[in-house]
Design an enzyme around this catalytic site. Structure first.
Site, PDB file in Angstrom:
ATOM      1  N   ASN A  54       8.754  42.926  -8.200  1.00 26.08           N
ATOM      2  CA  ASN A  54       8.126  44.140  -7.687  1.00 26.08           C
ATOM      3  C   ASN A  54       6.737  44.379  -8.271  1.00 26.08           C
ATOM      4  O   ASN A  54       5.910  45.041  -7.645  1.00 26.08           O
ATOM      5  CB  ASN A  54       9.031  45.355  -7.894  1.00 26.08           C
ATOM      6  N   HIS A 104      19.017  43.489 -10.546  1.00 21.45           N
ATOM      7  CA  HIS A 104      18.168  43.907  -9.428  1.00 21.45           C
ATOM      8  C   HIS A 104      18.213  42.926  -8.267  1.00 21.45           C
ATOM      9  O   HIS A 104      17.754  41.789  -8.372  1.00 21.45           O
ATOM     10  CB  HIS A 104      16.712  44.074  -9.938  1.00 21.45           C
ATOM     11  N   SER A 107      14.741  49.498  -8.771  1.00 21.61           N
ATOM     12  CA  SER A 107      13.661  48.592  -8.394  1.00 21.61           C
ATOM     13  C   SER A 107      12.619  48.463  -9.491  1.00 21.61           C
ATOM     14  O   SER A 107      11.894  47.473  -9.545  1.00 21.61           O
ATOM     15  CB  SER A 107      12.971  49.115  -7.137  1.00 21.61           C
ATOM     16  N   GLU A 129      17.262  39.731 -10.374  1.00 24.51           N
ATOM     17  CA  GLU A 129      16.637  39.814 -11.698  1.00 24.51           C
ATOM     18  C   GLU A 129      17.607  40.534 -12.635  1.00 24.51           C
ATOM     19  O   GLU A 129      18.063  41.642 -12.331  1.00 24.51           O
ATOM     20  CB  GLU A 129      15.329  40.613 -11.631  1.00 24.51           C
TER      21      GLU A 129
END
Ligand code: 3HC
Length: 288
Positions: free
Chosen positions: A195, A144, A123, A156
């Site tokens: 994130n 990701h 993450s 991603e």
């Protein structure tokens, strides 16, 4: 190597992310092995696939043939050696702890065929912090996914300085084969795009809750109804895992030593109590 050379995909970790990533790949027609150190997690992942696929058929979202194909494509295997031994592409979705990931990548480097690409679904952690645990840094990158991985469209892809153009291209092509929308980052940054944005929101929400300005539930009501987010930051943390929020804040704090990166008191309290969200049936909310 090009995308047509990718036939076998190995997913490491059958948890929150891994079980759905594995199913995405199986639904896209790949032969998938999913492995985990916990037999219980593997059993749960298999049970999920066996209930999810017929539900999708009943809803008219999948044909019976597609569902049967996905189940045939998907194997749950406890041994890492067996699961990764013939993989062309490995997606690591294990716990968000640097040392565990580095050890796993060193093992995968030994086990997976030399041409295989090894991607991490971390993450936050950029792959340059892992790549040097292997002898194939050009074949290491971030890939990701977002939770729930079967639903969320974005992936991603992060190309580190060690990642070859070929690895980035095959990964982007794989995202397209999985029906995902991919963004390629050519510069590494901790937490990538989403994130970082999400944690800015979550940090402020946690600050307000820690200060007693509003409860998590009130903050969620405010965010969903004012900003149109499908879930407020606390319900979302329940979905992604309060343990993940804790580990990632600790990882960040250990690097920065900036007190503002420490996990918030509320996250620490929930983490210590084992109330990690949906996966433990209790977090900021309770679940059946
Ligand atoms: N697994 C698989 N599919 C699911 C699911 C799950 N856990 N939850 C919902 N779905 C599917 C349903 O089957 C349904 O599919 P259909 O429309 O094709 O029939 C669809 O999603 C909508 O489901 P519901 O009507 O039951 O529920 P909602 O409309 O409330 O949607 C949600 C649920 C998709 C989870 C929505 O609330 C949402 O988008 N929430 C935000 C999720 C989000 O922000 N994710 C990113 C988190 S950050 C992250 O993952 C980063 C990582 O590093 C931690």
């Amino acid at each position: 190597m090009n995308i047509e050379d990718v036939k076998n995909i190995c997913v490491i970790g059958a948890g929150n992310m891994g079980h759905q990533i594995a199913l995405c790949c199986a639904l896209a027609g790949y032969k998938v092995t999913c492995t985990d150190i916990s037999q219980e997690m593997l059993d749960k992942a298999e049970a999920f696939a066996k209930s999810y696929l017929p539900e999708r058929v009943a809803k008219g979202k999948l044909t019976q043939e597609m569902a049967d194909g996905a189940l045939t494509n998907l194997q749950f295997i406890p041994s890492l050696e067996e699961a990764a031994g013939e993989a062309d592409y490995v997606i690591e979705a294990a716990v968000e702890k640097m040392e565990i990931k580095r050890k796993l990548f060193a093992d995968l480097d030994r086990i997976a065929p030399p041409q295989a690409i090894l991607a991490t679904n971390s993450s936050y952690i950029v792959s340059s912090q892992i790549a040097d645990a292997t002898k194939r840094p050009a074949k290491i990158c971030n890939m990701h996914f977002f939770n729930p991985a079967l639903v969320m469209k974005l992936v991603e892809v992060v190309q580190g300085p060690h990642t070859s153009e070929e690895t980035a291209q095959v990964t982007m092509d794989l995202c397209a084969k999985l029906g995902k929308i991919a963004v390629l980052l050519k510069k590494e940054i901790y937490g990538f795009l989403v994130n970082r944005i999400l944690s800015a929101l979550a940090q402020e929400a946690l600050f307000l809750a820690d200060m007693g300005i509003a409860t998590p539930q009130e903050i969620d009501i405010a965010v969903t109804n004012a900003l149109g987010h499908p879930m407020g930051p606390f319900r979302l943390m329940d979905l992604t895992g309060i343990d993940l929020a804790y580990y990632s804040a600790m990882e960040r704090y250990q690097t920065s030593r900036d007190p503002k990166d420490k996990p918030s008191p509320l996250v620490v309290e929930k983490y210590v109590k084992g109330e990690w969200g949906k996966k433990t049936k209790k977090g900021y909310y309770t679940y059946d």
